[in-house]
Design an enzyme around this catalytic site. Structure first.
Site, PDB file in Angstrom:
ATOM      1  N   GLY A  27      81.891  -1.139  63.223  1.00 15.73           N
ATOM      2  CA  GLY A  27      83.055  -1.981  63.504  1.00 15.73           C
ATOM      3  C   GLY A  27      82.955  -2.608  64.875  1.00 15.73           C
ATOM      4  O   GLY A  27      81.861  -2.877  65.371  1.00 15.73           O
ATOM      5  N   ASP A  84      90.207   7.125  65.049  1.00 12.66           N
ATOM      6  CA  ASP A  84      90.657   8.497  65.309  1.00 12.66           C
ATOM      7  C   ASP A  84      91.070   9.200  64.023  1.00 12.66           C
ATOM      8  O   ASP A  84      90.814  10.395  63.848  1.00 12.66           O
ATOM      9  CB  ASP A  84      91.869   8.492  66.254  1.00 12.66           C
ATOM     10  CG  ASP A  84      91.529   8.006  67.661  1.00 12.66           C
ATOM     11  OD1 ASP A  84      90.352   8.116  68.061  1.00 12.66           O
ATOM     12  OD2 ASP A  84      92.433   7.510  68.353  1.00 12.66           O
ATOM     13  N   LYS A  86      89.951   8.954  61.070  1.00 16.40           N
ATOM     14  CA  LYS A  86      88.850   9.297  60.162  1.00 16.40           C
ATOM     15  C   LYS A  86      87.923  10.361  60.744  1.00 16.40           C
ATOM     16  O   LYS A  86      87.145  10.984  60.014  1.00 16.40           O
ATOM     17  CB  LYS A  86      88.010   8.047  59.862  1.00 16.40           C
ATOM     18  CG  LYS A  86      88.764   6.867  59.290  1.00 16.40           C
ATOM     19  CD  LYS A  86      89.155   7.096  57.858  1.00 16.40           C
ATOM     20  CE  LYS A  86      89.780   5.847  57.246  1.00 16.40           C
ATOM     21  NZ  LYS A  86      90.308   6.104  55.898  1.00 16.40           N
ATOM     22  N   HIS A 109      86.565   7.273  72.805  1.00 22.24           N
ATOM     23  CA  HIS A 109      87.957   7.652  73.063  1.00 22.24           C
ATOM     24  C   HIS A 109      88.038   9.163  72.891  1.00 22.24           C
ATOM     25  O   HIS A 109      87.414   9.726  71.991  1.00 22.24           O
ATOM     26  CB  HIS A 109      88.889   6.936  72.094  1.00 22.24           C
ATOM     27  CG  HIS A 109      90.350   7.252  72.281  1.00 22.24           C
ATOM     28  ND1 HIS A 109      90.925   7.401  73.526  1.00 22.24           N
ATOM     29  CD2 HIS A 109      91.355   7.453  71.377  1.00 22.24           C
ATOM     30  CE1 HIS A 109      92.225   7.663  73.375  1.00 22.24           C
ATOM     31  NE2 HIS A 109      92.498   7.704  72.086  1.00 22.24           N
ATOM     32  N   GLY A 135      84.855  -4.900  71.403  1.00 26.12           N
ATOM     33  CA  GLY A 135      83.430  -4.981  71.111  1.00 26.12           C
ATOM     34  C   GLY A 135      82.827  -6.363  71.264  1.00 26.12           C
ATOM     35  O   GLY A 135      81.713  -6.511  71.778  1.00 26.12           O
ATOM     36  N   ASP A 192      95.313   6.439  78.228  1.00 26.24           N
ATOM     37  CA  ASP A 192      95.174   5.437  77.174  1.00 26.24           C
ATOM     38  C   ASP A 192      96.397   5.433  76.263  1.00 26.24           C
ATOM     39  O   ASP A 192      96.973   4.376  75.973  1.00 26.24           O
ATOM     40  CB  ASP A 192      93.897   5.709  76.367  1.00 26.24           C
ATOM     41  CG  ASP A 192      93.644   4.652  75.302  1.00 26.24           C
ATOM     42  OD1 ASP A 192      93.107   3.594  75.647  1.00 26.24           O
ATOM     43  OD2 ASP A 192      93.978   4.898  74.123  1.00 26.24           O
ATOM     44  N   GLU A 196      99.299   2.416  75.938  1.00 25.24           N
ATOM     45  CA  GLU A 196      99.582   1.792  74.647  1.00 25.24           C
ATOM     46  C   GLU A 196     101.065   1.901  74.294  1.00 25.24           C
ATOM     47  O   GLU A 196     101.681   0.939  73.823  1.00 25.24           O
ATOM     48  CB  GLU A 196      98.765   2.476  73.547  1.00 25.24           C
ATOM     49  CG  GLU A 196      97.276   2.198  73.606  1.00 25.24           C
ATOM     50  CD  GLU A 196      96.478   3.084  72.655  1.00 25.24           C
ATOM     51  OE1 GLU A 196      95.279   2.818  72.495  1.00 25.24           O
ATOM     52  OE2 GLU A 196      97.043   4.054  72.094  1.00 25.24           O
ATOM     53  N   GLU A 228     110.366 -18.924  75.025  1.00 30.05           N
ATOM     54  CA  GLU A 228     110.631 -18.322  76.337  1.00 30.05           C
ATOM     55  C   GLU A 228     110.295 -16.838  76.404  1.00 30.05           C
ATOM     56  O   GLU A 228     109.980 -16.327  77.482  1.00 30.05           O
ATOM     57  CB  GLU A 228     112.102 -18.542  76.717  1.00 30.05           C
ATOM     58  CG  GLU A 228     112.480 -20.008  76.881  1.00 30.05           C
ATOM     59  CD  GLU A 228     111.607 -20.731  77.889  1.00 30.05           C
ATOM     60  OE1 GLU A 228     111.150 -20.103  78.863  1.00 30.05           O
ATOM     61  OE2 GLU A 228     111.370 -21.940  77.699  1.00 30.05           O
ATOM     62  N   SER A 253     106.877 -20.678  89.989  1.00 29.38           N
ATOM     63  CA  SER A 253     107.850 -21.363  90.856  1.00 29.38           C
ATOM     64  C   SER A 253     108.644 -20.360  91.688  1.00 29.38           C
ATOM     65  O   SER A 253     108.726 -19.177  91.362  1.00 29.38           O
ATOM     66  CB  SER A 253     108.813 -22.191  90.009  1.00 29.38           C
ATOM     67  OG  SER A 253     109.706 -21.332  89.303  1.00 29.38           O
TER      68      SER A 253
END
Length: 341
Positions: A27, A84, A86, A109, A135, A192, A196, A228, A253
């Site tokens: 992946g 994670d 799997k 990770h 990646g 991490d 997140e 906005e 500004s």
């Protein structure tokens, strides 16, 4: 305390020269690591499950592709480039039965190791090499002769060479060109998850939607609320990414700056920080990890329900229509794919 930083001179590719490197999964991170290591002159094989859609892709890229279990048997260093969710099941079925003394297991990770959904034997090295970028950027920067900063950590140093192997891998993917920061599995995982949940994904999504709803409920056009509170966000994030918070403020500004420094702290206040600390404690205690493991083992019921509810929000319908008016913008689907395996 500042992290130690390693550069090209601190890493030796020769550490991996006579070894077989297996990348399990092809992946986002898997394909980038594999291609960069291959281009660095190292022997890389790909491990995939039978029938994986990534098999022809990896073969076309010039790799020897074998079943996951066989890749673990053949390799000296095994990169677990899987989601994670799997990792634990694949570890039990294909990785653990084929590990032996002297092998090195590598992650990008630390979740599975830190929260013990995977428990490894003591006679192998367990390391982490985590580029701080997706990646495709890791690959692109390598091809341009540059690199993406990365993290390196050692969980188990069975043969005394774990850090050298990690730094060599980082050099092979281009990380040492930019700089590799030393960390731990605990620090990488907990920071991490915190980022997140409270800022990058959870906090930002909730802030955008709350701002959008506040304007719409006050009678303003949904299109104006979208512009906005969501569309212009990229400009600000890009400025922050390139020059920090102060650099962003330099580029906006005076009116925007005054609103930033005088109103922002009233919105994201001490109460927000208190809730952030609670979220961090739940990460540190393992509560979040236990709940997440229970969720995916139970079939993702709440996960899918919450995602579907988000997809039905009016900000998505308004956004789809407005983005169709922007030909310069790359169109993406809303069904984000998991990392391929």
């Amino acid at each position: 305390m500042a992290a130690k930083v390693y550069k090209d001179k601190d890493a030796d590719l020769g550490v991996l020269a006579d070894k077989t490197l297996a990348v399990l999964g092809f992946g986002s991170q898997g394909h980038a690591h594999a291609l960069n290591l291959k281009d660095s002159g190292l022997n890389v094989i790909i491990g995939l499950y039978k029938g994986s859609k990534s098999i022809p892709v990896a073969k076309k890229a010039g790799f020897k592709v074998v079943l996951t279990a066989d890749a673990v048997k053949q390799a000296d260093v095994i990169f677990v480039a899987l989601p994670d969710t799997k990792q634990a099941s694949v570890y039990k079925s294909d990785i653990e039965p084929n590990l032996c003394k002297g092998k090195t297991l590598l992650f990008s990770h630390g979740f599975s190791i830190h929260f013990k959904t995977i428990v490894t034997p003591k006679n192998i090295n367990v390391i982490l090499v985590a580029p701080k970028g997706p990646g495709h950027i890791v690959r692109r920067q390598y091809l341009e002769g540059k690199g993406v900063p990365a993290l390196v950590a050692v969980h188990q140093n069975a043969d005394g060479k774990a850090k050298k192997i990690g730094l060599a891998w980082a050099k092979g993917i281009g990380g040492t060109r930019a700089g590799v920061l030393e960390t731990s599995f605990k620090e990488e995982t907990e920071t991490d998850l915190f980022g997140e949940q409270t800022v990058l994904c959870g906090g930002l999504s909730a802030l955008v939607i709350a701002g959008y709803e506040t304007l719409v409920e006050a009678g303003y056009a949904p299109e104006m609320a979208y512009f906005e509170c969501l569309h212009e966000l990229k400009l600000i994030v890009d400025l922050m990414n390139e020059a920090g918070v102060s650099g962003m403020r330099f580029s906006i500004s005076e009116t925007a700056k005054w609103g930033d420094v005088s109103v922002g702290p009233k919105i994201i206040d001490a109460g927000t920080k208190k809730r952030m600390k609670k979220a961090l404690k739940e990460i540190q205690s393992g509560k979040f990890a236990r709940e997440w493991v229970k969720e995916y083992e139970g079939g993702y019921k709440n996960y899918n329900r919450l995602l579907k509810a988000g997809e039905k929000h009016s900000i998505e319908k308004v956004g789809d229509r407005l983005r169709s008016m922007m030909p310069w913008m790359k169109k993406r689907g809303t069904k984000g794919a998991q990392a391929a395996y």
